[in-house]
Design an enzyme around this catalytic site. Structure first.
Site, PDB file in Angstrom:
ATOM      1  N   PRO A  31     -47.989  51.776-147.680  1.00  0.00           N
ATOM      2  CA  PRO A  31     -49.325  51.634-148.128  1.00  0.00           C
ATOM      3  C   PRO A  31     -49.361  50.211-148.537  1.00  0.00           C
ATOM      4  O   PRO A  31     -49.658  49.686-149.641  1.00  0.00           O
ATOM      5  CB  PRO A  31     -49.539  52.415-149.290  1.00  0.00           C
ATOM      6  CG  PRO A  31     -48.043  52.435-149.869  1.00  0.00           C
ATOM      7  CD  PRO A  31     -47.252  52.745-148.646  1.00  0.00           C
ATOM      8  N   CYS A  32     -49.630  49.113-147.400  1.00  0.00           N
ATOM      9  CA  CYS A  32     -49.843  47.761-147.789  1.00  0.00           C
ATOM     10  C   CYS A  32     -51.290  47.661-148.279  1.00  0.00           C
ATOM     11  O   CYS A  32     -51.635  46.585-148.937  1.00  0.00           O
ATOM     12  CB  CYS A  32     -49.617  46.956-146.463  1.00  0.00           C
ATOM     13  SG  CYS A  32     -50.302  47.275-145.018  1.00  0.00           S
ATOM     14  N   HIS A  33     -51.997  48.518-148.164  1.00  0.00           N
ATOM     15  CA  HIS A  33     -53.540  48.721-148.534  1.00  0.00           C
ATOM     16  C   HIS A  33     -53.515  48.473-150.161  1.00  0.00           C
ATOM     17  O   HIS A  33     -54.602  47.973-150.648  1.00  0.00           O
ATOM     18  CB  HIS A  33     -54.424  49.661-148.063  1.00  0.00           C
ATOM     19  CG  HIS A  33     -54.011  51.053-148.531  1.00  0.00           C
ATOM     20  ND1 HIS A  33     -52.861  51.434-147.811  1.00  0.00           N
ATOM     21  CD2 HIS A  33     -54.323  51.822-149.289  1.00  0.00           C
ATOM     22  CE1 HIS A  33     -52.886  52.715-148.115  1.00  0.00           C
ATOM     23  NE2 HIS A  33     -53.539  53.130-149.355  1.00  0.00           N
TER      24      HIS A  33
END
Length: 161
Positions: free
Chosen positions: A130-132
Site C-alpha cells: 500500500p504505497c498509497h
C-alpha cells in the site's frame, strides 16, 4: 536450463470501480500490478490463473470496503533498500498513513526520505503493497502511479479523506 527460465508468467486485466487494473503472477506469487495505462509485461501469457483470481477477488473486496488486509503471496523484485521500504509499507495498518520520513525512520535510514519516495515510485505491486498510504509530511497527497485521483479513491475507501 535455469529454473527462472522455466517459470511461466501470467497476467490478466480486471475492470474495477477505480479503473482497469492488470495483475501479474509468476510461480504462484503476485509479481506486479499495472494501474491506469501501464502495459502488462510483454512476456506474460494473458490468462487468468487461480492466484490471479484470488488476487482479483481480494482487490474487489477491498474496493467494496469489505477487506482490510490482503492475504496473498507477493514477490516484488527490487534492491535490498526497496524491499525494506516495501516491507515497511505493508506494516502500515488499514486506515492509517505515514510520511516518507516516517518510512525512512522505520527502515533505519532517517535521512532517506527521497530514497523512500523513489522506492515508493518503483513499487511493482501497488495497492497490495500500500504505497498509497504514504503522504507528504504536511499531509498532502503526492505522487501515485495511477494518478492522484486514484490515490484519493484508495484513501477514501480507507476513510482517510
Amino acid at each position: 536450463m535455469d529454473r527462472k527460465e522455466c517459470l511461466m508468467k501470467y497476467a490478466y486485466i480486471y475492470e474495477t470501480k477505480i479503473g482497469r487494473i492488470g495483475i501479474a503472477e509468476s510461480d504462484d506469487c503476485i509479481t506486479g500490478v499495472y494501474l491506469a495505462n501501464e502495459e502488462l509485461p510483454s512476456d506474460s501469457i494473458l490468462e487468468e490463473t487461480h492466484i490471479l483470481q484470488k488476487a482479483a477477488s481480494q482487490l474487489y473486496e477491498y474496493l467494496d470496503g469489505k477487506r482490510r488486509v490482503f492475504d496473498l503471496p507477493l514477490a516484488p523484485t527490487g534492491t535490498l533498500f526497496q524491499i525494506k521500504v516495501w516491507n515497511a509499507l505493508q506494516a502500515i495498518p488499514f486506515g492509517e498513513t505515514r510520511s516518507y520520513k516516517q518510512i525512512a525512520e522505520a527502515v533505519g535510514n532517517p535521512k532517506a526520505s527521497r530514497a523512500v519516495g523513489m522506492a515508493n515510485n518503483k513499487n511493482p505491486i501497488a495497492i497490495f503493497i500500500p504505497c498509497h498510504r504514504v503522504i507528504g509530511s504536511n499531509g498532502t497527497l503526492v505522487g501515485y502511479a495511477g494518478g492522484l485521483k486514484m490515490k484519493e479513491q484508495l484513501l477514501s475507501i480507507e476513510k482517510l479523506i
